[in-house]
Enzyme design. Structure first.
Site, PDB file in Angstrom:
ATOM      1  N   GLU A   1      59.004  65.073  28.664  1.00  0.00           N
ATOM      2  CA  GLU A   1      60.449  64.895  28.516  1.00  0.00           C
ATOM      3  C   GLU A   1      61.185  64.468  29.797  1.00  0.00           C
ATOM      4  O   GLU A   1      62.024  65.222  30.348  1.00  0.00           O
ATOM      5  CB  GLU A   1      61.067  66.170  27.961  1.00  0.00           C
ATOM      6  CG  GLU A   1      60.490  66.587  26.637  1.00  0.00           C
ATOM      7  CD  GLU A   1      61.225  67.745  26.004  1.00  0.00           C
ATOM      8  OE1 GLU A   1      61.906  68.511  26.701  1.00  0.00           O
ATOM      9  OE2 GLU A   1      61.117  67.878  24.771  1.00  0.00           O
TER      10      GLU A   1
ATOM     11  N   GLU B   1      55.579  68.672  20.206  1.00  0.00           N
ATOM     12  CA  GLU B   1      56.340  69.913  20.025  1.00  0.00           C
ATOM     13  C   GLU B   1      57.216  69.838  18.778  1.00  0.00           C
ATOM     14  O   GLU B   1      57.873  68.823  18.559  1.00  0.00           O
ATOM     15  CB  GLU B   1      57.274  70.220  21.213  1.00  0.00           C
ATOM     16  CG  GLU B   1      56.577  70.680  22.458  1.00  0.00           C
ATOM     17  CD  GLU B   1      57.547  70.944  23.592  1.00  0.00           C
ATOM     18  OE1 GLU B   1      58.707  71.327  23.337  1.00  0.00           O
ATOM     19  OE2 GLU B   1      57.152  70.717  24.757  1.00  0.00           O
TER      20      GLU B   1
HETATM   21  C1  GI1 Z   1      66.008  69.485  22.600  1.00  0.00           C
HETATM   22  O1  GI1 Z   1      64.782  70.159  22.619  1.00  0.00           O
HETATM   23  C2  GI1 Z   1      63.820  69.605  23.509  1.00  0.00           C
HETATM   24  O2  GI1 Z   1      63.174  68.538  22.921  1.00  0.00           O
HETATM   25  C3  GI1 Z   1      62.855  70.646  23.889  1.00  0.00           C
HETATM   26  C4  GI1 Z   1      62.675  71.898  23.347  1.00  0.00           C
HETATM   27  N1  GI1 Z   1      61.703  72.484  24.091  1.00  0.00           N
HETATM   28  C5  GI1 Z   1      61.323  71.618  25.071  1.00  0.00           C
HETATM   29  N2  GI1 Z   1      61.992  70.488  24.907  1.00  0.00           N
HETATM   30  C6  GI1 Z   1      60.366  71.923  26.184  1.00  0.00           C
HETATM   31  O3  GI1 Z   1      59.325  70.948  26.230  1.00  0.00           O
HETATM   32  C7  GI1 Z   1      59.802  73.327  26.077  1.00  0.00           C
HETATM   33  O4  GI1 Z   1      59.362  73.710  27.360  1.00  0.00           O
HETATM   34  C8  GI1 Z   1      60.870  74.268  25.498  1.00  0.00           C
HETATM   35  O5  GI1 Z   1      60.449  75.617  25.554  1.00  0.00           O
HETATM   36  C9  GI1 Z   1      61.138  73.845  24.047  1.00  0.00           C
HETATM   37  C10 GI1 Z   1      62.061  74.789  23.281  1.00  0.00           C
HETATM   38  O6  GI1 Z   1      63.351  74.713  23.801  1.00  0.00           O
END
Ligand code: GI1
Length: 448
Positions: free
Chosen positions: A166, A353
């Site tokens: 991300e 994810e």
């Molecule tokens: C808008 O959500 C994001 O795509 C996102 C959500 N999340 C994430 N990215 C991260 O990659 C994780 O480390 C977070 O724990 C997980 C949950 O919040």
């Protein structure tokens, strides 16, 4: 009877990241990283929580892997802590760090579980932040040095590699909104950071190709299906801008070799456009084997005269939400997958994810009856199934998350795991959703 059967070779997995579960923040030679620093500053994190201990996975990894085995989960996405390998970010190697990850990888393989490694899941060594972090081109080269060592050490054992998790979140939450480490609030810096992260991604993909390794390499982007609040011209333009801001800026650079023209024009007018060259874009456009996507919810946006810098703001709809306040909108996953398939040449996709936080309670029987999470997962997997039926090359799904863990600015207040973690005792309780997911994997699909 399996009502919705997935392709025979579909990858079913779960995901975590180093800072969120490992703990042992200062053990066995690990250097400080920006999340160690950011969480040490009062006010940054809910109740000043930190990842110093987290789920103590650094010490409990074997019993956690035994749970994966018990559930029949055969694919596990996790990240490597850069500062465990290079305490200063470059140069001196910490052998104990390498030994830990070798033990972890071998323990997974011994149980027939395939590792998928994320090289960077936000935890930059602090020494590198001290020289400007991702604004400094030297950090791009240090990332390549770190990746090269990981490929040399583990490249023959690990079939799936993800360069970055991300870049949008690292750039915007960490450098524009300041709610993530390193806590900077400057859009121009944020876009420069995004560009250098993408450069480091492309260089590492090229390096991976040069080492004739047998696995697959890609990147993970957080993507959302963007909807305009109304059909007014202004709101429709707001949706196009937000789609460019969150999705197309990264997708077009990586998969088409150029930033989107409309966003370049807008960023230039706002004086936040980073400097870059055609050579940069060629490097960023290095062919990847798959695109990793993290999908959680859609974004409904409107034109907002007062919203800096894009004049776009998000709507907070009164619809069912998770504990994060994110609308539950499974159809957005289908829309996103179809759009990616159509607009980016049918590239292979891994959902790296997808999951939900709910306020899980351990009941009087010592169980966690998380039907809400099962419902969320069921509805999203159904949309993934629909997308596959409609031709999308979706190759796998990693559920977020294996364990309850440190949820960044929210600390331990949000539980995403299919395994409950009692942080006072480090006891694990397998939630009902884990048993449900275990059945999905066993049946390679959904039975109802
Ligand atoms: C808008 O959500 C994001 O795509 C996102 C959500 N999340 C994430 N990215 C991260 O990659 C994780 O480390 C977070 O724990 C997980 C949950 O919040």
């Amino acid at each position: 009877m399996v009502k919705y059967k997935f392709p025979d070779d579909f990858i079913w997995g779960v995901a975590t990241s180093a800072y969120q579960i490992e703990g042992a923040y200062n053990k066995d030679g690990k250097g400080e990283n920006i999340w160690d620093r950011f969480t040490s500053i009062p006010g940054n994190i809910y109740k000043n929580h930190n990842g110093n201990v987290a789920c103590d996975h650094y010490h409990l990894y074997q019993s956690d892997i035994n749970i994966l085995k018990e559930l029949g989960i055969k694919n596990y996405r996790f990240s490597i802590s850069w500062a465990r390998i290079f305490p200063d970010g470059y140069g001196k190697v910490n052998q104990k760090g390498i030994e830990y990850y070798r033990r972890l990888i071998n323990a997974l393989l011994d149980k027939g579980i395939q590792p998928a490694i994320t090289l960077y899941h936000w935890d930059l060594p602090q020494e590198l932040q001290d020289i400007g972090g991702w604004t400094n081109k030297k950090v791009v080269d240090y990332f390549v040095e770190y990746a090269e060592l990981m490929f040399k050490e583990f490249g023959d054992l690990v079939p799936i590699w993800i360069t970055h998790n991300e870049p949008w979140v690292v750039s915007i939450l960490g450098h524009a909104w300041g709610v993530h480490a390193p806590g900077i609030k400057d859009y121009k810096i944020a876009l420069k950071v995004a560009h250098n992260i993408l450069l480091s991604h492309g260089k590492v993909v090229k390096l991976y190709r040069s080492m004739s390794l047998k696995g697959k390499i890609g990147i993970t982007l957080n993507l959302s299906s963007i909807h305009s609040a109304t059909d007014s011209e202004k709101d429709l333009l707001a949706a196009k801008i937000y789609d460019g801001f969150m999705n197309r800026w990264f997708l077009d650079a990586i998969l088409k070799g150029s930033y989107p023209e409309d966003m370049k024009k807008l960023y230039n007018e706002l004086n936040i456009l980073p400097q870059f060259s055609d050579d940069d874009m060629k490097i960023i456009n290095e062919r990847i084997d798959f695109l990793g996507i993290n999908y959680y919810t859609r974004s409904v946006v409107k034109y907002d005269e007062n919203a800096y810098p894009l004049k776009v703001s998000m709507l907070d709809l009164d619809n069912p939400k998770t504990d994060m306040g994110w609308e539950i909108y499974p159809k957005g996953l289908y829309e996103l997958l179809i759009n990616l398939h159509k607009n980016y040449d049918g590239i292979d996709i891994l959902i790296t994810e997808n999951g939900a936080a709910f306020n899980d309670i351990v009941n009087y029987k010592g169980k966690v009856v998380d039907d809400y999470r099962i419902d969320y997962l069921y509805r999203h997997l159904l949309e993934a199934y629909r997308a596959i039926c409609d031709g999308v090359n979706l190759k796998g799904y990693y559920l977020w998350s294996f364990l309850d863990n440190f949820e960044w600015a929210e600390g331990y207040s949000k539980r995403f795991g299919i395994v409950f973690v009692d942080y006072n005792t480090q006891k694990r309780i397998i939630k009902d959703s884990a048993y449900w997911y275990s059945d999905v994997i066993k049946n390679n699909g959904i039975t109802e």
